[in-house]
Design a protein around this motif. Structure first.
Motif, PDB file in Angstrom:
ATOM      1  N   LYS A  18      -3.568   4.267  -0.988  1.00  0.00           N
ATOM      2  CA  LYS A  18      -3.854   3.410  -2.130  1.00  0.00           C
ATOM      3  C   LYS A  18      -3.519   1.983  -1.705  1.00  0.00           C
ATOM      4  N   TYR A  19      -4.535   1.113  -1.776  1.00  0.00           N
ATOM      5  CA  TYR A  19      -4.372  -0.264  -1.324  1.00  0.00           C
ATOM      6  C   TYR A  19      -5.160  -1.177  -2.251  1.00  0.00           C
ATOM      7  N   ARG A  20      -4.463  -2.120  -2.867  1.00  0.00           N
ATOM      8  CA  ARG A  20      -5.099  -3.066  -3.805  1.00  0.00           C
ATOM      9  C   ARG A  20      -5.892  -2.350  -4.896  1.00  0.00           C
ATOM     10  N   GLN A  21      -5.279  -1.418  -5.532  1.00  0.00           N
ATOM     11  CA  GLN A  21      -5.836  -0.675  -6.663  1.00  0.00           C
ATOM     12  C   GLN A  21      -7.032   0.199  -6.304  1.00  0.00           C
ATOM     13  N   ALA A  22      -7.304   0.379  -5.030  1.00  0.00           N
ATOM     14  CA  ALA A  22      -8.412   1.240  -4.611  1.00  0.00           C
ATOM     15  C   ALA A  22      -7.874   2.337  -3.696  1.00  0.00           C
ATOM     16  N   ILE A  23      -8.633   3.382  -3.582  1.00  0.00           N
ATOM     17  CA  ILE A  23      -8.293   4.468  -2.663  1.00  0.00           C
ATOM     18  C   ILE A  23      -9.168   4.299  -1.427  1.00  0.00           C
ATOM     19  N   GLU A  24      -8.532   4.260  -0.276  1.00  0.00           N
ATOM     20  CA  GLU A  24      -9.267   4.124   0.975  1.00  0.00           C
ATOM     21  C   GLU A  24      -8.984   5.331   1.859  1.00  0.00           C
ATOM     22  N   SER A  41       0.836  -1.192   0.000  1.00  0.00           N
ATOM     23  CA  SER A  41       0.000   0.000   0.000  1.00  0.00           C
ATOM     24  C   SER A  41       0.877   1.251   0.000  1.00  0.00           C
ATOM     25  N   LYS A  42       0.249   2.366  -0.282  1.00  0.00           N
ATOM     26  CA  LYS A  42       0.997   3.621  -0.338  1.00  0.00           C
ATOM     27  C   LYS A  42       0.146   4.751   0.234  1.00  0.00           C
ATOM     28  N   ALA A  43       0.689   5.427   1.229  1.00  0.00           N
ATOM     29  CA  ALA A  43       0.023   6.619   1.752  1.00  0.00           C
ATOM     30  C   ALA A  43       0.133   7.695   0.680  1.00  0.00           C
ATOM     31  N   GLN A  44      -0.994   8.246   0.267  1.00  0.00           N
ATOM     32  CA  GLN A  44      -0.979   9.232  -0.809  1.00  0.00           C
ATOM     33  C   GLN A  44      -1.006  10.662  -0.318  1.00  0.00           C
ATOM     34  N   LYS A  45      -1.857  10.931   0.650  1.00  0.00           N
ATOM     35  CA  LYS A  45      -1.879  12.293   1.182  1.00  0.00           C
ATOM     36  C   LYS A  45      -2.637  12.323   2.501  1.00  0.00           C
ATOM     37  N   VAL A  46      -2.318  13.351   3.269  1.00  0.00           N
ATOM     38  CA  VAL A  46      -3.005  13.639   4.521  1.00  0.00           C
ATOM     39  C   VAL A  46      -3.589  15.034   4.363  1.00  0.00           C
ATOM     40  N   PHE A  47      -4.854  15.172   4.706  1.00  0.00           N
ATOM     41  CA  PHE A  47      -5.495  16.472   4.572  1.00  0.00           C
ATOM     42  C   PHE A  47      -6.614  16.613   5.597  1.00  0.00           C
TER      43      PHE A  47
END
Length: 108
Positions: free
Chosen positions: A95-101, A78-84
Motif C-alpha cells: 500500500k503506497y499513497r492510498q493505492a495498492i501496488e 508505504s506498507k507491505a500488505q502481503k506476499v503470495f
C-alpha cells in the motif's frame, strides 16, 4: 576481494530481476543498496516518512540521495500488505499513497 573484479558487477543468472526490501533502517538500507549494486532492481519499503528515522533528517536525505543514485526505488510512507503466489509468480503487495501496488512479480 580477489575474484570479484573478474566476475564483474552483474548478478549471476540466478539473481532475481527485482527484490523488495522491507524496512528503511540501517540493515534494510544496506540490503537495498547491495541488491542494486549487484544489478537487480531494489525497492525499499519504509512505513515512516523517511529512511533511517532514528538519525537526523539531513542524514535521511543524504542516504536517500545515494540510494537513488544507485538505482534503488524508495517507497516511504508505504506498507507491505502481503506476499503470495499467483499463477506461478511471487507477488509482493504494497500500500503506497492510498493505492495498492504489485511491487514484485516474478516467475518462480
Amino acid at each position: 576481494r580477489p575474484g570479484l573484479e573478474r566476475a564483474g558487477p552483474d548478478c549471476p543468472s540466478t539473481c532475481p530481476p527485482g527484490l523488495g526490501v522491507i524496512g528503511g533502517g540501517p540493515s534494510g538500507v544496506g540490503m537495498a543498496q547491495a541488491v542494486a549494486r549487484l544489478g537487480s532492481q531494489g525497492t525499499l519499503i519504509q512505513r515512516s516518512g523517511r529512511l533511517v528515522p532514528k538519525e537526523e533528517p539531513e542524514v535521511s536525505e543524504a542516504v536517500a540521495k545515494i540510494l537513488r543514485q544507485d538505482g534503488v526505488e524508495i517507497l516511504t510512507g508505504s506498507k507491505a500488505q502481503k506476499v503470495f503466489t499467483q499463477d506461478g509468480k511471487k507477488i509482493l503487495q504494497v500500500k503506497y499513497r492510498q493505492a495498492i501496488e504489485i511491487l514484485w512479480n516474478q516467475r518462480m
